[in-house]
Design a protein around this motif. Structure first.
Motif, PDB file in Angstrom:
ATOM      1  N   VAL A  16      17.541  -5.182  -6.419  1.00 59.04           N
ATOM      2  CA  VAL A  16      16.152  -5.552  -5.846  1.00 59.04           C
ATOM      3  C   VAL A  16      15.793  -3.869  -6.824  1.00 59.04           C
ATOM      4  CG1 VAL A  16      15.472  -4.810  -3.355  1.00 59.04           C
ATOM      5  CG2 VAL A  16      18.280  -5.762  -3.655  1.00 59.04           C
ATOM      6  N   ALA A  17      14.165  -4.965  -6.509  1.00 61.58           N
ATOM      7  CA  ALA A  17      13.063  -4.200  -7.778  1.00 61.58           C
ATOM      8  C   ALA A  17      12.427  -2.745  -6.162  1.00 61.58           C
ATOM      9  CB  ALA A  17      11.961  -5.190  -7.886  1.00 61.58           C
ATOM     10  N   LEU A  18      12.150  -1.745  -6.864  1.00 63.88           N
ATOM     11  CA  LEU A  18      12.231  -1.154  -5.942  1.00 63.88           C
ATOM     12  C   LEU A  18      10.550  -1.415  -5.215  1.00 63.88           C
ATOM     13  CD1 LEU A  18      12.734   2.608  -8.578  1.00 63.88           C
ATOM     14  CD2 LEU A  18      14.389   1.045  -6.496  1.00 63.88           C
ATOM     15  N   GLU A  19       9.864  -1.573  -5.713  1.00 62.11           N
ATOM     16  CA  GLU A  19       8.396  -2.318  -4.387  1.00 62.11           C
ATOM     17  C   GLU A  19       9.115  -3.590  -3.689  1.00 62.11           C
ATOM     18  OE1 GLU A  19       3.826  -4.251  -5.812  1.00 62.11           O
ATOM     19  OE2 GLU A  19       5.274  -4.355  -7.228  1.00 62.11           O
ATOM     20  N   ASN A  20       9.916  -4.457  -4.834  1.00 61.72           N
ATOM     21  CA  ASN A  20      10.409  -5.015  -3.486  1.00 61.72           C
ATOM     22  C   ASN A  20      11.041  -4.378  -2.500  1.00 61.72           C
ATOM     23  OD1 ASN A  20      13.350  -7.042  -2.075  1.00 61.72           O
ATOM     24  ND2 ASN A  20      11.348  -8.713  -2.627  1.00 61.72           N
ATOM     25  N   ALA A  21      11.956  -3.365  -3.065  1.00 61.92           N
ATOM     26  CA  ALA A  21      12.477  -3.048  -1.925  1.00 61.92           C
ATOM     27  C   ALA A  21      11.730  -1.617  -1.010  1.00 61.92           C
ATOM     28  CB  ALA A  21      13.727  -1.621  -2.181  1.00 61.92           C
ATOM     29  N   TRP A  22      10.373  -1.403  -1.046  1.00 62.20           N
ATOM     30  CA  TRP A  22       9.032  -0.517  -0.340  1.00 62.20           C
ATOM     31  C   TRP A  22       8.878  -1.887   0.684  1.00 62.20           C
ATOM     32  CZ3 TRP A  22       7.705   3.431   0.556  1.00 62.20           C
ATOM     33  CH2 TRP A  22       6.230   4.349   0.578  1.00 62.20           C
ATOM     34  N   ARG A  23       8.298  -2.987   0.367  1.00 60.87           N
ATOM     35  CA  ARG A  23       7.627  -3.944   0.918  1.00 60.87           C
ATOM     36  C   ARG A  23       8.739  -4.439   1.892  1.00 60.87           C
ATOM     37  NH1 ARG A  23       3.867  -7.900  -1.581  1.00 60.87           N
ATOM     38  NH2 ARG A  23       2.932  -7.866  -0.170  1.00 60.87           N
TER      39      ARG A  23
ATOM     40  N   GLY B 120      11.056  -2.471   3.913  1.00 64.18           N
ATOM     41  CA  GLY B 120      11.912  -1.749   4.493  1.00 64.18           C
ATOM     42  C   GLY B 120      12.504  -0.331   4.203  1.00 64.18           C
ATOM     43  N   ALA B 121      12.436   0.003   2.897  1.00 61.29           N
ATOM     44  CA  ALA B 121      12.367   0.936   2.816  1.00 61.29           C
ATOM     45  C   ALA B 121      10.694   2.128   2.937  1.00 61.29           C
ATOM     46  CB  ALA B 121      12.409   1.351   0.851  1.00 61.29           C
ATOM     47  N   GLN B 122      10.278   1.835   2.904  1.00 58.67           N
ATOM     48  CA  GLN B 122       8.838   1.884   3.863  1.00 58.67           C
ATOM     49  C   GLN B 122       9.280   3.034   5.271  1.00 58.67           C
ATOM     50  OE1 GLN B 122       5.126   0.993   4.420  1.00 58.67           O
ATOM     51  NE2 GLN B 122       5.429  -0.773   2.953  1.00 58.67           N
ATOM     52  N   GLN B 123      10.989   2.908   5.683  1.00 57.59           N
ATOM     53  CA  GLN B 123      10.891   3.318   7.077  1.00 57.59           C
ATOM     54  C   GLN B 123      12.795   4.137   6.680  1.00 57.59           C
ATOM     55  OE1 GLN B 123      10.320   0.045   7.723  1.00 57.59           O
ATOM     56  NE2 GLN B 123       8.422   1.110   7.819  1.00 57.59           N
ATOM     57  N   LEU B 124      13.132   4.132   5.236  1.00 57.02           N
ATOM     58  CA  LEU B 124      13.971   5.285   4.835  1.00 57.02           C
ATOM     59  C   LEU B 124      13.023   6.550   4.211  1.00 57.02           C
ATOM     60  CD1 LEU B 124      15.891   2.916   2.074  1.00 57.02           C
ATOM     61  CD2 LEU B 124      16.002   2.875   4.536  1.00 57.02           C
ATOM     62  N   SER B 125      14.073   7.744   4.042  1.00 56.90           N
ATOM     63  CA  SER B 125      14.105   8.809   3.797  1.00 56.90           C
ATOM     64  C   SER B 125      13.902   8.748   2.373  1.00 56.90           C
ATOM     65  CB  SER B 125      15.005   9.953   4.295  1.00 56.90           C
ATOM     66  OG  SER B 125      16.333   9.422   3.855  1.00 56.90           O
TER      67      SER B 125
ATOM     68  N   THR C 101       1.011  -0.937   0.130  1.00 58.91           N
ATOM     69  CA  THR C 101       0.269  -0.138   0.074  1.00 58.91           C
ATOM     70  C   THR C 101       0.994   1.117  -0.156  1.00 58.91           C
ATOM     71  OG1 THR C 101      -1.261  -1.428   1.421  1.00 58.91           O
ATOM     72  CG2 THR C 101      -1.407   1.295   1.317  1.00 58.91           C
ATOM     73  N   GLY C 102       0.993   2.150  -1.499  1.00 60.78           N
ATOM     74  CA  GLY C 102       0.853   3.548  -1.005  1.00 60.78           C
ATOM     75  C   GLY C 102       2.312   4.011  -1.536  1.00 60.78           C
ATOM     76  N   TYR C 103       3.080   2.432  -1.846  1.00 62.74           N
ATOM     77  CA  TYR C 103       3.986   2.264  -3.338  1.00 62.74           C
ATOM     78  C   TYR C 103       3.777   3.045  -4.664  1.00 62.74           C
ATOM     79  CZ  TYR C 103       7.725   0.863  -6.285  1.00 62.74           C
ATOM     80  OH  TYR C 103       8.334   0.776  -7.592  1.00 62.74           O
ATOM     81  N   ASP C 104       4.604   3.688  -4.084  1.00 69.80           N
ATOM     82  CA  ASP C 104       4.843   4.753  -5.657  1.00 69.80           C
ATOM     83  C   ASP C 104       6.234   4.920  -6.642  1.00 69.80           C
ATOM     84  OD1 ASP C 104       3.340   6.627  -8.142  1.00 69.80           O
ATOM     85  OD2 ASP C 104       4.110   7.908  -6.536  1.00 69.80           O
TER      86      ASP C 104
END
Length: 259
Positions: A171-178, A180-185, A97-100
């Motif tokens: 590392v696909a960006l959506e995979n990164a998003w799911r 731990g990347a949501q916590q990155l700046s 959710t929220g991946y863009d």
């Protein structure tokens, strides 16, 4: 025989002996290598054969400080990757959710290393051979040996041809998003999206097949490259404090154990 005729005979015999001596001496010099081939005749073909055609040598080279290692993996590389993988957290994937892509990871592609060229052209210049540029940055033609298949592709920039060569996020960006990347700046996510160690120029078909897959759902068809591929995934996940899902980690271990 008159004295005049005898003199003519001696002169003719002397001339023949001189010619024979010169011929024998020349053959001996040539056989010993003292006399080489004609320099001009040799220089012509050599100059043509060694000329480099198709690369704009005057254009600035992209930053290579963080370039990925596309060469064959070694036992040490695999051992290092296994040790690093053991330090990564293991847990389920977060909701997507929220991946863009643009909103969370920035526009594709930006000039993160400030060398005047965007990331896509940097990677094309790094991974393709015999490149031709338009201006200092834009790669318009080149040759790619896709690391994911081993197939050779002639890249020609154009509306219907550019997609034959694409830039894959290891590392696909959506995979990164799911994971731990949501916590990155925002700046960290943009760095991840443009990090050369997370990018390969590959054949478009493989990139389309992979989509956002992780090691559990997609691996390169070129089995000889799988070790390098997983090593980069592990390195990127550790660098950006991402985690691995259980099935993803199991697939990574299987690949690295076979390296």
């Amino acid at each position: 025989m008159t004295s005049r005729r005898r003199r003519r005979t001696r002169i003719s015999l002397t001339s023949v002996l001189v010619v024979l001596a010169l011929a024998v001496g020349g053959y001996a010099l040539d056989a010993t290598g003292v006399l080489g081939p004609d320099a001009d005749a040799a220089a012509g073909p050599t100059a043509v054969a060694t000329a480099t055609v198709g690369t704009d040598s005057g254009a600035p080279e992209p930053s290579r400080a963080s370039s990925p290692t596309v060469s064959s993996s070694t036992d040490t590389d695999a051992a290092d990757a296994r040790a690093l993988l053991a330090t990564l957290p293991v847990k389920g994937k977060a909701a997507g959710t929220g991946y863009d892509r643009t909103g969370e990871f920035g526009s594709a592609w930006i000039d993160v290393d400030h060398n005047g060229c965007d990331t896509r052209n940097d990677v094309l210049a790094r991974d393709l051979s015999r490149i031709v540029r338009q201006g200092p940055c834009k790669v318009v033609t080149g040759t790619l040996v896709s690391p994911y298949t081993g197939a050779t592709i002639d890249f020609v920039r154009g509306n219907t041809t550019s997609t034959l060569v694409q830039i894959d996020h290891v590392v696909a960006l959506e995979n990164a998003w799911r994971t731990g990347a949501q916590q990155l700046s925002q700046s960290e996510r943009e760095a991840l999206a443009n990090d050369p160690s997370n990018l390969f120029a590959v054949d478009g078909r493989s990139n389309s097949q992979k989509r956002s897959g992780d090691a559990a759902t997609w691996l390169p068809a070129n089995t000889a490259f799988r070790c390098t591929y997983i090593e980069h995934q592990v390195t990127v996940k550790a660098k950006y404090r991402l985690w691995v899902a259980p099935a993803e980690r199991a697939a990574m271990v299987r690949v690295l154990d076979a390296c």
